[in-house]
Motif scaffolding. Sequence first.
Motif, PDB file in Angstrom:
ATOM      1  N   UNK A 190       0.823  -1.211   0.000  1.00  0.00           N
ATOM      2  CA  UNK A 190       0.000   0.000   0.000  1.00  0.00           C
ATOM      3  C   UNK A 190       0.861   1.267   0.000  1.00  0.00           C
ATOM      4  N   UNK A 191       2.088   1.142   0.511  1.00  0.00           N
ATOM      5  CA  UNK A 191       2.979   2.300   0.614  1.00  0.00           C
ATOM      6  C   UNK A 191       3.823   2.510  -0.638  1.00  0.00           C
ATOM      7  N   UNK A 192       4.070   1.453  -1.381  1.00  0.00           N
ATOM      8  CA  UNK A 192       5.008   1.499  -2.504  1.00  0.00           C
ATOM      9  C   UNK A 192       4.743   2.625  -3.498  1.00  0.00           C
ATOM     10  N   UNK A 193       3.507   2.851  -3.950  1.00  0.00           N
ATOM     11  CA  UNK A 193       3.297   3.913  -4.951  1.00  0.00           C
ATOM     12  C   UNK A 193       3.640   5.319  -4.460  1.00  0.00           C
ATOM     13  N   UNK A 194       3.790   5.476  -3.135  1.00  0.00           N
ATOM     14  CA  UNK A 194       4.078   6.792  -2.568  1.00  0.00           C
ATOM     15  C   UNK A 194       5.568   7.018  -2.321  1.00  0.00           C
ATOM     16  N   UNK A 195       6.364   5.988  -2.479  1.00  0.00           N
ATOM     17  CA  UNK A 195       7.797   6.101  -2.235  1.00  0.00           C
ATOM     18  C   UNK A 195       8.488   6.722  -3.449  1.00  0.00           C
ATOM     19  N   UNK A 196       9.378   7.665  -3.212  1.00  0.00           N
ATOM     20  CA  UNK A 196       9.994   8.384  -4.339  1.00  0.00           C
ATOM     21  C   UNK A 196      10.881   7.479  -5.186  1.00  0.00           C
ATOM     22  N   UNK A 197      11.286   6.329  -4.642  1.00  0.00           N
ATOM     23  CA  UNK A 197      12.138   5.408  -5.403  1.00  0.00           C
ATOM     24  C   UNK A 197      11.342   4.320  -6.123  1.00  0.00           C
ATOM     25  N   UNK A 198      10.023   4.354  -6.035  1.00  0.00           N
ATOM     26  CA  UNK A 198       9.198   3.244  -6.528  1.00  0.00           C
ATOM     27  C   UNK A 198       9.383   3.000  -8.024  1.00  0.00           C
ATOM     28  N   UNK A 199       9.510   4.056  -8.812  1.00  0.00           N
ATOM     29  CA  UNK A 199       9.589   3.910 -10.273  1.00  0.00           C
ATOM     30  C   UNK A 199      11.013   4.006 -10.807  1.00  0.00           C
ATOM     31  N   UNK A 200      12.007   3.966  -9.936  1.00  0.00           N
ATOM     32  CA  UNK A 200      13.383   4.178 -10.386  1.00  0.00           C
ATOM     33  C   UNK A 200      13.818   3.185 -11.464  1.00  0.00           C
ATOM     34  N   UNK A 201      13.356   1.955 -11.378  1.00  0.00           N
ATOM     35  CA  UNK A 201      13.757   0.935 -12.346  1.00  0.00           C
ATOM     36  C   UNK A 201      12.633   0.615 -13.335  1.00  0.00           C
ATOM     37  N   UNK A 216       4.414   5.003 -22.277  1.00  0.00           N
ATOM     38  CA  UNK A 216       4.804   6.166 -21.481  1.00  0.00           C
ATOM     39  C   UNK A 216       4.174   6.171 -20.091  1.00  0.00           C
ATOM     40  N   UNK A 217       3.493   5.089 -19.712  1.00  0.00           N
ATOM     41  CA  UNK A 217       2.791   5.078 -18.425  1.00  0.00           C
ATOM     42  C   UNK A 217       3.751   5.255 -17.257  1.00  0.00           C
ATOM     43  N   UNK A 218       4.816   4.472 -17.226  1.00  0.00           N
ATOM     44  CA  UNK A 218       5.769   4.566 -16.119  1.00  0.00           C
ATOM     45  C   UNK A 218       6.442   5.934 -16.082  1.00  0.00           C
ATOM     46  N   UNK A 219       6.792   6.448 -17.272  1.00  0.00           N
ATOM     47  CA  UNK A 219       7.428   7.772 -17.335  1.00  0.00           C
ATOM     48  C   UNK A 219       6.483   8.825 -16.760  1.00  0.00           C
ATOM     49  N   UNK A 220       5.211   8.764 -17.154  1.00  0.00           N
ATOM     50  CA  UNK A 220       4.241   9.734 -16.654  1.00  0.00           C
ATOM     51  C   UNK A 220       4.013   9.614 -15.163  1.00  0.00           C
ATOM     52  N   UNK A 221       3.838   8.381 -14.676  1.00  0.00           N
ATOM     53  CA  UNK A 221       3.627   8.177 -13.243  1.00  0.00           C
ATOM     54  C   UNK A 221       4.836   8.623 -12.436  1.00  0.00           C
ATOM     55  N   UNK A 222       6.027   8.320 -12.958  1.00  0.00           N
ATOM     56  CA  UNK A 222       7.247   8.720 -12.275  1.00  0.00           C
ATOM     57  C   UNK A 222       7.376  10.239 -12.223  1.00  0.00           C
ATOM     58  N   UNK A 223       7.071  10.900 -13.324  1.00  0.00           N
ATOM     59  CA  UNK A 223       7.160  12.365 -13.371  1.00  0.00           C
ATOM     60  C   UNK A 223       6.189  13.013 -12.390  1.00  0.00           C
ATOM     61  N   UNK A 224       4.978  12.490 -12.333  1.00  0.00           N
ATOM     62  CA  UNK A 224       3.978  13.040 -11.406  1.00  0.00           C
ATOM     63  C   UNK A 224       4.430  12.847  -9.962  1.00  0.00           C
ATOM     64  N   UNK A 225       4.949  11.650  -9.655  1.00  0.00           N
ATOM     65  CA  UNK A 225       5.404  11.377  -8.291  1.00  0.00           C
ATOM     66  C   UNK A 225       6.559  12.289  -7.901  1.00  0.00           C
ATOM     67  N   UNK A 226       7.545  12.427  -8.781  1.00  0.00           N
ATOM     68  CA  UNK A 226       8.685  13.285  -8.465  1.00  0.00           C
ATOM     69  C   UNK A 226       8.269  14.746  -8.344  1.00  0.00           C
ATOM     70  N   UNK A 227       7.329  15.177  -9.192  1.00  0.00           N
ATOM     71  CA  UNK A 227       6.832  16.560  -9.107  1.00  0.00           C
ATOM     72  C   UNK A 227       6.151  16.804  -7.766  1.00  0.00           C
TER      73      UNK A 227
END
Length: 284
Positions: free
Chosen positions: A229-240, A252-263
Amino acid sequence: MPSSGQLLRSRPSVGWALLASELSVLFRRRRTWAMLLALAAVPILIALAVRLSSATPPPGRGPAFLDQITQNGLFVGAVGLIVCVPLFLPLTVGVVAGDTIAGEASAGTLRYLLVAPAGRVRLLLVKFAAAVVFCVAATLAVAVAGAAIGIALFPVGPVTLLSGDTISVGESLLRSLLVAAYISVSLIGLSAIGLFISTLTDVPVGAMASTIVLAVVSQVLDSLPQLDWLHPWLFSHYWLGFGDLLRQPISWDSFGNNTILQAAYVLVFAALAYGRFSSKDILS
């Protein structure tokens, strides 16, 4: 005396001059170049180890794509990035981000920076921008060194993607740049965290260490299935998660999700950094 209009027009030039000065200081430091060279050495060492080994890396052993290096040297950069993402890149980014404000405070130069017509908000923005530029430089150091040593030591040809499609050498190099961009974006949230921590202390080593530890802790938490439940909120979740860029067509799903999370991390920790820095006593 300059008019208010002239002062307003001069403010952007002050910001750009401050950023140019900050980048000049950052990339004139021996520490910065030592970290970039250390990052570049990772894919070089991997390529040399594979080239000098008498045995071909078995499939499924070691980092992803390691067994593909002997067939195509363009995979060296991808392997280098995969190896560097969990520790080496966060370590170097943590050093730079943790030193942004705390380093100036420790050296006694922070008060002089704020005497100039920069202002605390502009100084924070410039420090963060410099950290982001370093994220890009660090990622490119691995990718470019990997591509160069791979081309020098191994045959180069069309690349087979994860989807099974084959692309040309030119397109594969563009994909490598996309992967580098993805990883650079992934590190921006960590830079914002480091900037905030740097406003909390006058000891740069403490800010650096805290930022690096948080990067490690985030990845450890992300590896625990009990905390799904916590994983999607961790800033490192999409690193790989850049594997989606190595398919045809690109997802582009991962790129978009990663960009939104980092923003989101940038907004939160930039606000926290401003709240702390705006009330910080720089004369103490």
